[in-house]
Design a protein around this motif. Structure first.
Motif, PDB file in Angstrom:
ATOM      1  N   LYS A   7     176.043 -33.656   9.085  1.00 10.06           N
ATOM      2  CA  LYS A   7     175.198 -33.041  10.124  1.00 10.06           C
ATOM      3  C   LYS A   7     174.897 -31.579   9.787  1.00 10.06           C
ATOM      4  N   GLU A  51     172.348 -31.554   7.109  1.00 10.28           N
ATOM      5  CA  GLU A  51     171.023 -31.880   7.635  1.00 10.28           C
ATOM      6  C   GLU A  51     170.414 -30.690   8.391  1.00 10.28           C
ATOM      7  N   ALA A  52     171.236 -30.065   9.206  1.00 13.20           N
ATOM      8  CA  ALA A  52     170.752 -28.960  10.041  1.00 13.20           C
ATOM      9  C   ALA A  52     170.374 -27.735   9.208  1.00 13.20           C
ATOM     10  N   ASN A  53     171.225 -27.408   8.193  1.00 12.56           N
ATOM     11  CA  ASN A  53     171.021 -26.156   7.455  1.00 12.56           C
ATOM     12  C   ASN A  53     170.316 -26.343   6.114  1.00 12.56           C
TER      13      ASN A  53
END
Lengths: 322, 322
Positions: free
Chosen positions: B212, B215-217
């Motif tokens: 996660k 994916e986010a960064n």
């Protein structure tokens, strides 16, 4: 006028090796007496004193010609205090060897670990001649080691420097070692280790001349394994390749820290010469940092059993010269 | 009357750290200037000279109060000749740093490898305080190291002593290293290595908060991995366990040769503290010879980025005191 001499003493579990050695490191007289392990080794100091006195009488030399004694003991040593922390094979524990031998002989005494003295011997007059940065590995019944950096032995914080035999070669599932760990280099690259690994290979059922040697003699030696390599025996070649891999990796990784000029391999197993040295060199090259690889030369020891007494003589010369 | 001061200089690829330091090892002034790598680093020496002169003017100190300069460079060094064999990031090759900086500043100059100076700094005023036998590992973008035995840095035969980052941790099939080998500790225990291993785990498809974060960064950092361990993320815990295993084994085996009193772990990655230290200690204990285990203490470095300049000051003090 006769020249002054240094006394080298190398204490082992079965014999005490003694030598009178010139200040240039040449052995003039060399002899052995049995190691008396009775009463926790309490006769050893007087035995050494007697052995020196007898030899002086025999060759008609005055004791004043002896500059001092350098002695190696099998165990961790506190050099400054001249204390043997522990010599399991002898029975000594926190044994003030320097003081007792000085009182008995009236000579200056300097003590160190036996493998360290062997390294100093090879540095002074052997295969490591002139190298200020040197790793010495002794492959015998066990695996011993001595490391020299900046011209000095690494004793470490409590006398356990140079325990190359107890480098962990197999992290999980290795054979038990006398030290309490598992997977130590000693369980692989000692004479005992080589035989153990050969037996493992034989038990897997692969065809090998080693099975026949074992059947004929009822036992196997490291020498048998090297002989079989000469005859191109596949199993024996696999065994030596395994030993060379672990030995090469261990000294490569030590060298990545030490950046030695010379690496000297001694002890009974090293008599195998090129058969062992060649694959060890290959693995060493593979596992060393390029600059470390370029700087290092791996050689077979040349002083044999004399390394310890010659190292003892160097110790006296060096300490008295301070 | 003002006291005399030592100058510590730590040359990095992007900045040059400078400090005026008392003879007791206390930093009085500390500043940085950018590293000018133009024309193979040929402006660096005059930049350092200018930086020192400016600071002297700024604080109103006479140059006669400066005893000398101790400078670290990123590469193998010939200390006696004051020569940098090679500093790839800077552009220097066989660069006579000592002579050039002495000519520019008219002060005595002593040079060493930057990781070695960090080890000396930690020995003098940091987590290794007072230890004559010390291993210092710096876990940053790469993995650096400095080893001290008998109170002296191990430079080795050609300045490559202490290359702990290039210990071979994975003998077969390891990741490629900048040094040309594969499986070096640096490919595992550096910030870069930790991220690489985390990505390998994620690609195996195991569920993890790291997927996660990624994916986010759009990227992952070593810090992310340590944060995830705090949240009990299984994949992150496996990653750190792998790192700790290899780091613990590498320093254990080095210690089986060196028998250090202290092992100091520094660099950005070491900010993880106990999360890293605890499993490293466990593996270290498992893989060390009993006497070596008893003698050694593993600690996180405390000087941070100041270790190099403090080590530089120690070098001046020590060399001038000879």
């Amino acid at each position: 006028m006769e020249e002054n001499l240094l006394v080298g003493v190398d204490l082992g579990g079965t014999t005490i090796k003694l030598a009178f050695i010139t200040e240039q490191g040449v052995i003039v007289h060399k002899w052995e007496v049995p190691t008396n392990r009775d009463e926790l080794g309490s006769y050893i100091v007087s035995d050494i004193n007697d052995a020196i006195d007898e030899k002086l009488r025999e060759i008609g030399l005055k004791k004043t010609k002896l500059l001092g004694i350098g002695m190696g003991a099998p165990g961790p040593v506190n050099m400054e205090q001249g204390l043997i922390y522990e010599a399991v094979n002898i029975g000594w524990k926190n044994y003030p060897l320097k003081r007792l031998l000085e009182e008995a002989t009236d000579l200056p005494v300097f003590v160190d670990n036996d493998a360290n003295l062997a390294a100093l011997g090879e540095m002074w007059r052997g295969a490591g001649e002139g190298a200020d940065n040197l790793i010495c590995v002794t492959l015998g019944t066990g695996v011993g080691g001595g490391i020299i950096t900046n011209g000095q032995i690494i004793h470490g914080v409590n006398g356990a420097g140079g325990e190359i035999g107890h480098i962990t070669s197999i992290a999980e599932g290795g054979a038990h070692c006398n030290c309490g760990k598992t997977g130590c280099l000693e369980t692989i690259a000692s004479a005992t280790g080589i035989v153990r690994i050969a037996l493992e290979y034989i038990q897997k059922g692969q065809s090998s001349e080693l099975s026949k040697v074992l059947e004929a003699n009822g036992l196997l030696s490291a020498k048998d394994v090297f002989e079989a390599v000469k005859n191109n025996d596949t199993v024996a070649k696999d065994v030596i390749n395994t030993i060379a891999f672990h030995l090469g990796l261990a000294i490569a990784n030590l060298s990545n820290g030490i950046n030695p000029e010379k690496i000297v391999i001694g002890g009974g197993v090293s008599k195998a010469g090129e058969i062992l040295l060649q694959p060890v060199k290959e693995y060493f090259s593979k596992f060393t940092f390029p600059r470390v690889r370029i700087g290092a030369e791996i050689k077979i020891a040349i002083l044999g059993n004399d390394a310890g007494v010659i190292g003892g003589a160097w110790l006296v010369k060096n300490e008295l010269g301070k």
